[in-house]
Write a protein that holds these residues in place. Structure first.
Motif, PDB file in Angstrom:
ATOM      1  N   MET A  85      36.128   9.384  23.062  1.00 19.88           N
ATOM      2  CA  MET A  85      36.044   8.228  22.136  1.00 19.88           C
ATOM      3  C   MET A  85      37.307   7.177  22.553  1.00 19.88           C
ATOM      4  O   MET A  85      38.201   7.588  23.132  1.00 19.88           O
ATOM      5  CB  MET A  85      36.047   8.463  20.438  1.00 19.88           C
ATOM      6  N   ASP A  86      37.101   5.677  21.921  1.00 14.57           N
ATOM      7  CA  ASP A  86      37.956   4.845  22.194  1.00 14.57           C
ATOM      8  C   ASP A  86      38.855   4.395  20.767  1.00 14.57           C
ATOM      9  O   ASP A  86      37.855   4.344  19.834  1.00 14.57           O
ATOM     10  CB  ASP A  86      37.803   3.749  22.977  1.00 14.57           C
ATOM     11  N   ILE A 110      34.527   7.457  14.946  1.00 10.79           N
ATOM     12  CA  ILE A 110      33.937   6.825  16.043  1.00 10.79           C
ATOM     13  C   ILE A 110      34.863   5.998  16.680  1.00 10.79           C
ATOM     14  O   ILE A 110      35.654   5.586  16.157  1.00 10.79           O
ATOM     15  CB  ILE A 110      32.332   6.386  15.681  1.00 10.79           C
ATOM     16  N   SER A 111      34.238   5.542  18.208  1.00 11.39           N
ATOM     17  CA  SER A 111      35.160   4.596  18.520  1.00 11.39           C
ATOM     18  C   SER A 111      35.282   3.243  17.747  1.00 11.39           C
ATOM     19  O   SER A 111      34.390   2.990  17.168  1.00 11.39           O
ATOM     20  CB  SER A 111      34.513   4.250  19.960  1.00 11.39           C
ATOM     21  N   SER A 112      36.387   2.666  17.874  1.00 12.80           N
ATOM     22  CA  SER A 112      36.950   1.539  17.119  1.00 12.80           C
ATOM     23  C   SER A 112      37.860   0.761  17.989  1.00 12.80           C
ATOM     24  O   SER A 112      38.735   1.454  18.429  1.00 12.80           O
ATOM     25  CB  SER A 112      37.598   2.139  15.847  1.00 12.80           C
ATOM     26  N   LEU A 148      26.270   8.642   5.043  1.00 11.92           N
ATOM     27  CA  LEU A 148      27.741   8.880   5.941  1.00 11.92           C
ATOM     28  C   LEU A 148      27.525   7.819   6.953  1.00 11.92           C
ATOM     29  O   LEU A 148      26.618   7.344   7.496  1.00 11.92           O
ATOM     30  CB  LEU A 148      27.971  10.163   6.377  1.00 11.92           C
ATOM     31  N   GLU A 149      28.763   7.492   7.294  1.00 20.28           N
ATOM     32  CA  GLU A 149      28.797   6.614   8.813  1.00 20.28           C
ATOM     33  C   GLU A 149      29.687   7.029   9.683  1.00 20.28           C
ATOM     34  O   GLU A 149      31.017   7.221   9.457  1.00 20.28           O
ATOM     35  CB  GLU A 149      29.384   5.190   8.015  1.00 20.28           C
ATOM     36  N   PRO A 150      29.213   7.433  10.724  1.00 25.16           N
ATOM     37  CA  PRO A 150      27.806   7.423  11.140  1.00 25.16           C
ATOM     38  C   PRO A 150      26.899   8.424  10.468  1.00 25.16           C
ATOM     39  O   PRO A 150      27.688   9.476  10.039  1.00 25.16           O
ATOM     40  CB  PRO A 150      27.695   7.788  12.802  1.00 25.16           C
ATOM     41  N   PRO A 151      25.646   8.255  10.596  1.00 23.71           N
ATOM     42  CA  PRO A 151      24.818   9.314   9.747  1.00 23.71           C
ATOM     43  C   PRO A 151      24.898  10.454  10.456  1.00 23.71           C
ATOM     44  O   PRO A 151      25.018  10.621  11.800  1.00 23.71           O
ATOM     45  CB  PRO A 151      23.266   8.552   9.896  1.00 23.71           C
TER      46      PRO A 151
END
Length: 706
Positions: A179-180, A262-264, A404-407
């Protein structure tokens, strides 16, 4: 008359001596090797094996063999039909065969399908892949080597140093999805912090209890520093549960931040002034959910994972777990799983806990199901010929907890972080493992042309021994590719909303491979460049199942399902892509913190801003000191909405954006302002996003299947 110099004579004598020595060697050694010469009779080679670098004379008994454009004279009076070669012998390089495993950092489950490489000079090459149970086997040269993940999908947490005797090592490589994380380190007043050290800190339990066989010397570090404006980038880092990001530097107290899931690319981390340190959070002991996870045969499920909403933990070797109940979300289900087995599931468990606290004297028991069934089948063309090297996968997986995020996707849980996928063999056959007992829409597609075929299938429930369930269909799934699946030609014209041709625009095909917890995964196909009139043409295009993606200098990427595009009388497409316009919003309202542009259906359109040469796309834009950055959005009529904290709407106004021009909106818009669209109520305000939205939600005309 021919003359020669003394040096020439000496070289002639030396050459003659070399030839004579070679001839004597060949007379005393009786090694005869037969090798075929391409297009001719077998070749007999006489010679000797010498150490690397030594010169040996080799006689090749092959009629008509020539070197450098002319025939070579023979040794020991050999005829012109025998050629002599002076060659350098190469000693065989002994390579070591290394075996090992790839384990997931989050739960230590084996990972299938991870590309592997060697650290250092050979890191650009793939040397192998992890197979079933995470096992791999690669060949390496003598000397110290380090095996690590290759590419951008996986990040190495603990590499596998092999040492001087790689063959004696049972290598263990620990990895996690890559991930970034990027953003800004700022002070409380919003000013950027330069030269701040930004480092990924792995959880203490992972560092203290590495998987058996993992070498601590292979532990990787991920760190960077902020620019003069405070901007930082941590790229291709492992997404490890419980990891944090530590920010340190001069002039402020060290601070840790939670790693995103997740990547952000829009993190804003505020560090504290040492003169006013942030108060330490109070530590409060809350309720803990305790229980045990068992396999289908009632044996303890060691290392099983347990998840309640966003809370997650790992069982010990006896299958026991303790899950602190923090930030419990109402209605969240409870899951327990091990890769390859049917998970245990308790719907709405969080609501039950809210009404009745966990009973410490009556631990919960969760029992897993048997091995997940395998879907078998074939992919053939209309004549029954096998379709080889086609990819087969479900279009989408089942959401375990969509809130949820991400599902959360169940298939990713039981698959060790990877959705099920298979490739057809020479007979067109495939075996798709890791599916749950439910209905799926399964798609097979050709990686070269993107031609695809899909079918709905019902997967039966598993049994304790993995055998087919009683009453399950015995016939394998057969996917037949229609004879007219390919169009010989697809042409059209790309134009702006104002009707101007988009010369130089790139038009390409795209297939939706799958829907994952990180978002849709696509495969790009053939592409063309629009001419001066915006016209393009593609050959051998799938008739259906794909979408057309347009990118250009003046437009943001847009995707269109083929079936949704207009066609003229000749069947050519008309593709209308709005050009990019600029927008800046200024507000005098001190409560205004965020703005969004809503379209005709009330959905926000992407807004883009550039920060330190990084283009960030989000469904909203922040107001800093009463103004936004210069934003870009699609031309057209929109409804501008201004929000306060918590998504409270402060006002709205009609905005008309013109391609290539900048529109500045000043003052607080109010309820009396006209709106060209039926906008949603205030509670429907867009929530902050962790990643840029997809340019198109189209799935190329296919239903997701669940």
């Amino acid at each position: 008359m021919v003359t020669s110099s003394p040096n020439t004579s000496r070289r002639t004598l030396a050459a003659a001596a070399t030839i004579a020595a070679g001839a004597l060697t060949l007379l005393f050694l009786a090694l005869r090797i037969e090798e075929p010469v391409a297009g001719g009779p077998p070749v007999q080679v006489e010679g000797s094996v010498a150490p690397a670098g030594d010169l040996v004379a080799v006689r090749v008994a092959a009629p008509g063999v020539s070197f450098g454009g002319r025939r070579q004279g023979g040794l020991d009076g050999a005829s012109d039909d025998e050629a002599d070669v002076v060659a350098t012998a190469s000693a065989a390089v002994l390579r070591a065969r290394v075996k090992g495993r790839v384990l997931h950092a989050n739960g230590r489950a084996p990972i299938f399908g991870v590309p592997l490489g060697l650290a250092g000079e050979a890191s650009h090459e793939i040397v192998g892949w992890s197979a079933a149970e995470g096992r791999f086997e690669v060949e390496v040269d003598p000397g110290e080597q380090v095996v690590e993940t290759h590419g951008s999908s996986w990040a190495t947490v603990v590499a596998a140093p092999l040492g001087e005797d790689p063959a004696a090592v049972d290598a263990v490589l620990v990895a996690a999805p890559a991930m970034d994380v990027a953003g800004f380190v700022v002070r409380a007043d919003g000013s950027g912090v330069a030269d701040a050290a930004v480092r990924l800190a792995l959880p203490a339990e992972l560092l203290e209890d590495l998987p058996a066989g993992a070498d601590p010397a292979g532990l990787r570090e991920f760190a960077t520093s902020s620019s003069q404006r405070g901007y930082f980038e941590l790229l291709s880092i492992p997404a490890v549960r419980g990891a944090t990001v530590e920010v340190t530097g001069e002039g402020f107290a060290p601070k840790s931040f939670e790693l995103p899931t997740i990547s952000s690319y829009d993190r804003t981390w505020v560090v504290d002034d040492p003169a006013q340190p942030a108060p330490a959070p109070a530590v409060e002991e809350g309720p803990v959910l305790r229980g045990t996870v068992l396999r289908a045969d009632a044996e303890p499920a060691g290392d099983a994972r347990v998840r309640l909403g966003a809370l997650e933990t790992t069982c010990d070797w006896q299958g026991a777990f303790a899950l602190p109940l923090e930030e419990l979300v109402e209605g969240a289900p409870l899951y327990a799983w091990l890769p390859g087995l049917e998970p245990a599931f308790v719907p709405g468990f969080a609501t039950v806990l809210a009404e009745r606290p966990p009973d410490e004297d009556a631990p919960l028991v969760l029992q897993l199901g048997g091995p997940l069934p395998t879907l078998r089948g074939r992919v053939v063309d209309a004549d029954g010929a096998p379709a080889t090297s086609w990819v087969v996968a479900p279009v989408s997986a089942r959401g375990a907890y969509p809130a949820l995020e991400p599902p959360l996707l169940l298939e990713e849980l039981v698959g060790g972080g990877k959705l099920p996928e298979a490739t057809t063999d020479l007979e067109g056959a495939f075996e798709l493992a890791g599916l749950l007992p439910r209905d799926y829409r399964v798609r097979a597609w050709d990686p070269e042309t993107l031609v695809s075929v899909a079918a709905d299938v019902s997967v039966p429930p598993p049994t304790a021994d993995g055998a087919p369930a009683e009453g399950a269909p015995e016939a394998a799934l057969e996917l037949v590719v229609p004879a007219d699946a390919l169009l010989d030609r697809l042409a059209g014209r790309v134009e702006s909303a104002a009707g101007r041709p988009l010369a130089g625009a790139t038009v390409r095909l795209r297939l939706l491979r799958a829907r994952t917890s990180a978002g849709p995964v696509h495969r790009d196909g053939a592409a063309a460049i629009a001419d001066a009139e915006g016209r393009f043409e593609l050959a051998r295009v799938p008739r259906s199942g794909v979408e057309l993606v347009v990118t250009a200098e003046t437009v943001d990427e847009r995707a269109f399902p083929l079936r949704a595009l207009e066609r003229d009388a000749e069947g050519d497409l008309r593709v209308v892509v709005p050009e990019r316009a600029e927008l800046r919003v200024e507000s005098d309202d001190p409560d205004a913190v965020r703005v969004a542009l809503l379209g005709p259906e009330g959905a926000p359109t992407p807004l883009a801003a550039t920060r330190d040469d990084v283009r960030v796309v989000q469904p909203y834009a922040e107001l800093v000191d009463g103004t936004t950055a210069v934003l870009t959005a699609a031309e057209g009529a929109w409804t501008l909405v201004v929000y306060a904290d918590g998504g409270v709407e402060l006002g709205r106004a009609a905005v008309e954006l013109t391609a290539g021009e900048r529109t500045v909106v000043s003052g607080p818009p109010g309820p009396e302002d006209a709106s060209p669209h039926d906008a949603p109520p205030a509670e429907a305000a867009p929530a902050p996003a962790e990643r840029a939205p997809e340019a198109s939600g189209a799935d190329a005309g296919e239903s997701s299947g669940g």
